[in-house]
Motif scaffolding. Structure first.
Motif, PDB file in Angstrom:
ATOM      1  N   ASP A 194       0.845  -1.196   0.000  1.00 53.86           N
ATOM      2  CA  ASP A 194       0.000   0.000   0.000  1.00 53.86           C
ATOM      3  C   ASP A 194       0.879   1.244   0.000  1.00 53.86           C
ATOM      4  O   ASP A 194       1.200   1.809   1.044  1.00 53.86           O
ATOM      5  N   LEU A 195       1.261   1.680  -1.202  1.00 51.99           N
ATOM      6  CA  LEU A 195       2.134   2.844  -1.323  1.00 51.99           C
ATOM      7  C   LEU A 195       1.450   4.115  -0.823  1.00 51.99           C
ATOM      8  O   LEU A 195       2.086   4.945  -0.157  1.00 51.99           O
ATOM      9  N   SER A 196       0.184   4.289  -1.133  1.00 48.92           N
ATOM     10  CA  SER A 196      -0.537   5.506  -0.742  1.00 48.92           C
ATOM     11  C   SER A 196      -0.550   5.684   0.771  1.00 48.92           C
ATOM     12  O   SER A 196      -0.350   6.786   1.286  1.00 48.92           O
ATOM     13  N   GLN A 197      -0.766   4.594   1.497  1.00 44.35           N
ATOM     14  CA  GLN A 197      -0.782   4.671   2.950  1.00 44.35           C
ATOM     15  C   GLN A 197       0.603   5.022   3.483  1.00 44.35           C
ATOM     16  O   GLN A 197       0.732   5.838   4.411  1.00 44.35           O
ATOM     17  N   THR A 198       1.631   4.430   2.915  1.00 47.45           N
ATOM     18  CA  THR A 198       3.009   4.736   3.320  1.00 47.45           C
ATOM     19  C   THR A 198       3.324   6.211   3.085  1.00 47.45           C
ATOM     20  O   THR A 198       3.937   6.871   3.929  1.00 47.45           O
ATOM     21  N   ILE A 199       2.898   6.731   1.953  1.00 50.48           N
ATOM     22  CA  ILE A 199       3.162   8.125   1.601  1.00 50.48           C
ATOM     23  C   ILE A 199       2.452   9.066   2.564  1.00 50.48           C
ATOM     24  O   ILE A 199       3.030  10.061   3.025  1.00 50.48           O
ATOM     25  N   ARG A 200       1.189   8.764   2.912  1.00 53.29           N
ATOM     26  CA  ARG A 200       0.454   9.606   3.854  1.00 53.29           C
ATOM     27  C   ARG A 200       1.056   9.543   5.253  1.00 53.29           C
ATOM     28  O   ARG A 200       1.232  10.562   5.919  1.00 53.29           O
ATOM     29  N   LYS A 201       1.373   8.343   5.691  1.00 56.18           N
ATOM     30  CA  LYS A 201       1.856   8.140   7.057  1.00 56.18           C
ATOM     31  C   LYS A 201       3.204   8.800   7.288  1.00 56.18           C
ATOM     32  O   LYS A 201       3.463   9.351   8.372  1.00 56.18           O
ATOM     33  N   HIS A 202       4.081   8.760   6.281  1.00 54.19           N
ATOM     34  CA  HIS A 202       5.451   9.258   6.459  1.00 54.19           C
ATOM     35  C   HIS A 202       5.700  10.577   5.728  1.00 54.19           C
ATOM     36  O   HIS A 202       6.850  10.993   5.576  1.00 54.19           O
ATOM     37  N   SER A 203       4.630  11.222   5.274  1.00 52.26           N
ATOM     38  CA  SER A 203       4.723  12.548   4.630  1.00 52.26           C
ATOM     39  C   SER A 203       5.733  12.568   3.481  1.00 52.26           C
ATOM     40  O   SER A 203       6.599  13.438   3.395  1.00 52.26           O
ATOM     41  N   ILE A 204       5.608  11.579   2.601  1.00 48.54           N
ATOM     42  CA  ILE A 204       6.504  11.501   1.440  1.00 48.54           C
ATOM     43  C   ILE A 204       6.112  12.573   0.419  1.00 48.54           C
ATOM     44  O   ILE A 204       4.926  12.779   0.147  1.00 48.54           O
ATOM     45  N   ASP A 205       7.104  13.254  -0.131  1.00 42.78           N
ATOM     46  CA  ASP A 205       6.857  14.297  -1.129  1.00 42.78           C
ATOM     47  C   ASP A 205       7.117  13.833  -2.556  1.00 42.78           C
ATOM     48  O   ASP A 205       6.647  14.472  -3.508  1.00 42.78           O
ATOM     49  N   PHE A 232       0.566  12.968  -8.070  1.00 42.49           N
ATOM     50  CA  PHE A 232       1.714  12.861  -7.156  1.00 42.49           C
ATOM     51  C   PHE A 232       3.001  12.729  -7.967  1.00 42.49           C
ATOM     52  O   PHE A 232       3.043  11.999  -8.963  1.00 42.49           O
ATOM     53  N   PRO A 233       4.075  13.424  -7.567  1.00 42.77           N
ATOM     54  CA  PRO A 233       5.327  13.367  -8.341  1.00 42.77           C
ATOM     55  C   PRO A 233       6.020  12.011  -8.238  1.00 42.77           C
ATOM     56  O   PRO A 233       6.507  11.631  -7.172  1.00 42.77           O
ATOM     57  N   VAL A 234       6.054  11.300  -9.351  1.00 43.98           N
ATOM     58  CA  VAL A 234       6.807  10.053  -9.478  1.00 43.98           C
ATOM     59  C   VAL A 234       7.821  10.281 -10.592  1.00 43.98           C
ATOM     60  O   VAL A 234       7.443  10.577 -11.726  1.00 43.98           O
ATOM     61  N   LYS A 235       9.110  10.167 -10.269  1.00 46.21           N
ATOM     62  CA  LYS A 235      10.146  10.540 -11.222  1.00 46.21           C
ATOM     63  C   LYS A 235      11.122   9.405 -11.480  1.00 46.21           C
ATOM     64  O   LYS A 235      11.289   8.500 -10.656  1.00 46.21           O
TER      65      LYS A 235
END
Length: 463
Positions: A194-205, A232-235
């Protein structure tokens, strides 16, 4: 959107920000002090606008030479204090020594002291505020990398070394098996479910994809695609790596090298090539003139401390693989290589004491202006290597011969960004910088290299 993005300044934005506000705050302070203390030397007014322009040019030049736009050093109080005092001293000295384009020296010489103190105190106050307010975690960009653990550690260290505000906080391993303990690489490993949950939980930019195949792994592809749909920025790692580190990750792009590295971009600009050659000729003539002036001192030093011939000639590989003979002032013993070619190393015992001085001051390079005048070398380009080492490195490092697409240089991007290469790993790192220069070379990058070369000479960092 998984979460609200944090404010973050890119490297180029921070450098422009620093340059702009260095000038604004210094001129504002001089204007205020001039009114408060009724100084006659420096006035900011419409009739004398060019005095402010000259000061702005001098400040920008010498603050760059003394590394105040190096973001790593610009975030350290002691380095800022040391370099700001040095840069201000040289700026004021040059400003005083050019009265044709600057104000005449004041009758009351104490005003020069006020002028100096105003500039240096303003720079220090503003730069310390920058460290305390801007160069802080509130402006960090928190990054998650999708890639193999063995690659992530090296990637993260390079990115964070180049951009202190770019914080890689962890990674997602696209593989099924756990290859290495995450504690060993100092980064947290997150589950790929669950990438979205990880991004929300750890404030990934931002999310970086270190390998194209990583994003197409079962279960990850749909999640990455959903992030892109949400804006969302994915590079791509390669592009970010090149932008942040100013070098090309040649070991990561072997399959797509010719697509990633357009070979003709920097070689078809006739206008640039003409003025590049014109600058080579003019500067080499000046360099040979200066070399003639220092020749007696080098000769005496060589006579006493080097005990042998003054000049040293050696075969090097130039543009398109052509071999030419390079000329330098000799810095090693005459019997330095009795058994054949050997890599030069840091603190090499074959280098004499006087030779070490010549290398650190870069005085040993002056005879190469003759090679530049002949057209065998350029002022800026990849440093020429010996044929035996070129053959060895080309067999070990992918696309090593690509650096021979342009003329070798007296100085270069790799020379000002790294230390002396005495191993295959160091040569790979230098190749990355050389390829970046070949791909992006332009007048602004050339000026940056010359500025950094002056910094190398001033701080005695030659090898």
């Amino acid at each position: 959107m998984p979460h609200k993005k944090n404010l973050h300044f890119e490297i180029s934005e921070r450098k422009v920000f620093l340059r702009l506000f260095d000038i604004i705050w210094v001129l504002f302070a001089l204007y205020f002090v001039g009114i408060l203390f009724q100084l006659d030397y420096f006035h900011i007014e419409q009739e004398a606008w060019h005095y402010s322009a000259v000061l702005a040019i001098y400040l920008t030049l010498f603050l760059g030479i003394f590394e105040l736009y190096d973001l790593q050093k610009a975030s350290k109080y002691y380095k800022v204090l040391q370099n700001a005092v040095l840069a201000t001293s040289v700026t004021v000295l040059f400003y005083l020594m050019t009265p044709v384009i600057t104000p005449e020296l004041p009758y009351n010489r104490v005003q020069i002291l006020y002028f100096f103190l105003t500039i240096v105190s303003t720079l220090l106050l503003w730069r310390f505020c920058y460290i305390a307010l801007i160069s802080t975690p509130r402006f960090y960009r928190r990054v998650l990398i999708i890639g193999e653990p063995l690659e992530v550690e090296l990637v993260a260290s390079h990115l964070q070394k180049s951009d202190p505000n770019y914080s890689v906080i962890g990674f997602v391993n696209p593989g099924a098996e756990k290859v290495v303990d995450s504690q060993e690489i100092g980064l947290e490993e997150f589950p790929q479910e669950d990438l979205s949950q990880t991004i929300r939980k750890h404030s990934i930019d931002e999310v970086l994809i270190s390998d194209v195949t990583s994003a197409t792994m079962p279960g990850l592809y749909e999640q990455v695609l959903m992030l892109l749909k949400q804006g969302f920025p994915v590079k791509d790692f390669n592009e970010v790596y090149e932008d942040k580190t100013s070098r090309i990750p040649v070991q990561h792009i072997e399959r797509n090298f010719y697509q990633f590295f357009p070979l003709s971009r920097s070689n078809d600009n006739k206008f640039y090539i003409f003025f590049h050659r014109l600058a080579d000729v003019l500067i080499s003539i000046i360099g040979l003139g200066v070399g003639c002036l220092i020749l007696p001192f080098v000769y005496l030093g060589n006579l006493v401390a080097n005990k042998g011939c003054l000049f040293y000639r050696q075969e090097r590989v130039g543009k398109n693989g052509r071999v030419f003979t390079i000329i330098k002032f000799r810095t090693m013993r005459c019997d330095a290589e009795p058994n054949g070619a050997v890599w030069a190393t840091k603190n090499d015992l074959r280098i004499t004491r006087f030779g070490k001085f010549l290398r650190r001051s870069r005085l040993d390079e002056f005879p190469q202006f003759f090679n530049i005048l002949k057209g065998e070398m350029s002022l800026i380009g990849p440093r020429p290597e010996r044929p035996v080492f070129v053959e060895e490195l080309a067999s070990l490092i992918p696309f090593y011969d690509t650096r021979h697409f342009v003329k070798p240089g007296l100085t270069g991007w790799a020379q000002v960004m790294t230390e002396y290469a005495d191993s295959h790993a160091d040569s790979l790192e230098k190749l990355q910088y050389d390829l970046y220069y070949i791909k992006h070379r332009n007048i602004f990058l050339d000026i940056t290299i010359l500025t950094k070369t002056l910094s190398t000479v001033i701080f005695f960092r030659g090898q």
